[in-house]
Scaffold this active site. Structure first.
Site, short mmCIF file in Angstrom:
data_model
loop_
_atom_site.label_atom_id
_atom_site.label_comp_id
_atom_site.label_asym_id
_atom_site.label_seq_id
_atom_site.Cartn_x
_atom_site.Cartn_y
_atom_site.Cartn_z
N ASN A 53 0.76 -1.17 -0.12
CA ASN A 53 -0.07 0.13 -0.08
C ASN A 53 0.94 1.32 -0.06
O ASN A 53 1.54 1.45 0.95
CB ASN A 53 -0.90 0.00 1.18
CG ASN A 53 -1.90 1.10 1.35
OD1 ASN A 53 -1.61 2.20 0.84
ND2 ASN A 53 -3.18 1.03 1.81
N GLU A 70 -0.99 -12.60 6.97
CA GLU A 70 -1.95 -12.42 8.10
C GLU A 70 -2.88 -13.44 8.52
O GLU A 70 -3.63 -14.00 7.81
CB GLU A 70 -3.19 -11.12 7.26
CG GLU A 70 -2.64 -9.95 7.01
CD GLU A 70 -3.62 -8.61 7.13
OE1 GLU A 70 -4.71 -9.00 7.56
OE2 GLU A 70 -3.23 -7.49 6.28
N ASP A 91 -0.84 -2.47 10.61
CA ASP A 91 -2.26 -3.22 10.46
C ASP A 91 -3.00 -2.09 11.05
O ASP A 91 -3.02 -1.52 12.11
CB ASP A 91 -2.25 -4.30 10.96
CG ASP A 91 -3.16 -5.53 10.42
OD1 ASP A 91 -2.93 -5.52 9.35
OD2 ASP A 91 -4.21 -5.64 10.78
N ALA A 92 -4.15 -1.78 10.19
CA ALA A 92 -5.20 -0.72 10.49
C ALA A 92 -6.59 -1.08 10.42
O ALA A 92 -6.90 -2.25 9.76
CB ALA A 92 -5.08 0.44 9.85
N LYS A 120 -3.71 14.92 7.19
CA LYS A 120 -4.21 13.73 7.62
C LYS A 120 -3.45 13.11 8.71
O LYS A 120 -3.73 12.57 9.70
CB LYS A 120 -4.22 12.70 6.51
CG LYS A 120 -4.84 11.26 6.86
CD LYS A 120 -4.95 10.31 6.00
CE LYS A 120 -5.18 9.00 6.29
NZ LYS A 120 -5.06 7.95 5.45
N ARG A 153 -2.49 6.55 11.94
CA ARG A 153 -1.17 5.83 11.52
C ARG A 153 -0.01 7.19 11.74
O ARG A 153 1.28 6.71 12.23
CB ARG A 153 -1.32 5.68 9.87
CG ARG A 153 0.06 5.08 9.25
CD ARG A 153 -0.13 4.68 7.68
NE ARG A 153 -1.45 3.82 8.07
CZ ARG A 153 -2.52 3.94 7.36
NH1 ARG A 153 -2.89 5.02 7.22
NH2 ARG A 153 -3.49 2.85 7.66
P1 IMP Z 1 -4.71 -3.28 6.23
O1 IMP Z 1 -4.10 -2.55 7.65
O2 IMP Z 1 -4.28 -3.14 5.06
O3 IMP Z 1 -5.35 -4.52 6.66
O4 IMP Z 1 -6.01 -2.38 6.05
C1 IMP Z 1 -7.08 -2.20 6.70
C2 IMP Z 1 -8.24 -1.58 5.78
O5 IMP Z 1 -8.47 -0.73 6.58
C3 IMP Z 1 -7.69 -0.75 4.55
O6 IMP Z 1 -8.15 -1.64 3.38
C4 IMP Z 1 -8.57 0.27 4.46
O7 IMP Z 1 -9.86 -0.08 3.67
C5 IMP Z 1 -8.96 0.54 5.74
N1 IMP Z 1 -8.00 1.77 6.35
C6 IMP Z 1 -6.93 1.63 7.20
N2 IMP Z 1 -6.32 2.64 7.48
C7 IMP Z 1 -6.85 3.60 6.74
C8 IMP Z 1 -6.78 5.16 6.58
O8 IMP Z 1 -5.94 5.74 7.06
N3 IMP Z 1 -7.64 5.65 5.67
C9 IMP Z 1 -8.77 4.80 5.25
N4 IMP Z 1 -9.03 3.47 5.40
C10 IMP Z 1 -7.98 2.83 5.99
#
Ligand code: IMP
Length: 188
Positions: A11, A38, A67-68, A165, A171
């Protein structure tokens, strides 16, 4: 250019957001071609710890993962750790439909950064409270950015520059904690 720490992610938005913070403490992240494996878990920390340790055992050099997830109060925290899957399947429109008759729009984003290195794994967590907009607004960023309005702003994340942001985001805050930690440690 600062010292590079590997990050296992595809990403580019995450890379840019983290780099914008890390540059201030003399580091940068460098996306590497290591899989972010994951596990399925209700805990972002568990997911990040496992992904960081597997990436480290493949790369044999310091590596981080981030991870978010988006936790929506009237949906009891859904989609949380399943946010990527929900984004891919029902997307922003589906999420807004789930909330269409809901006046409580409270939600929070959570970020977990796990950095694996020779001496172990360190974890940095941060949350940003806010609410889900009634309609998408803005074109910047990624994922659910067009519908997330952080507390203290009228704008959605997608209406903000990357720097703005980062001032509000989960993050950005987790990366600032990492920055502070890096100042006192040598990562090998
Ligand atoms: P991962 O951390 O790559 O597993 O993603 C988690 C999902 O949460 C992402 O695909 C986004 O759809 C969403 N997400 C995580 N962080 C953000 C952010 O900063 N903005 C918008 N969507 C987010």
């Amino acid at each position: 250019m600062g010292a590079a720490i590997a990050i296992a992610t595809g990403n580019r938005h995450k890379v840019e957001e983290i780099n914008n913070v890390l540059r201030e403490c003399g580091y940068e992240v460098e996306p590497v071609d290591a899989p972010k494996i994951e596990i399925q878990s209700n805990s972002l920390v568990e997911i990040a710890l496992f992904a960081a340790s597997t990436a480290y055992s493949l790369l044999h050099r310091p590596v981080m993962v981030e991870d978010a997830g988006l936790f929506i109060e009237p949906l009891n925290g859904f989609p949380g750790p399943y946010s990527a899957y929900v984004y891919k399947t029902i997307g922003i429109d589906g999420l807004l439909r789930l909330l269409s008759s809901e006046n409580n729009r409270k939600a929070y984003f959570k970020s977990v950064i796990a950095l694996a290195y020779r001496d172990g794994i360190v974890v940095f967590e941060a949350e940003t409270p806010g609410e889900i907009a009634r309609e998408p607004r803005g074109t910047q960023g990624f994922g659910f950015d067009p519908v997330f309005i952080p507390e203290g702003s009228e704008k959605t994340f997608a209406e903000m520059s990357l720097e703005e942001k980062n001032m509000f985001s989960h993050r950005g805050k987790a990366a600032k904690k990492l920055c502070a930690w890096l100042k006192g440690h040598v990562v090998k």
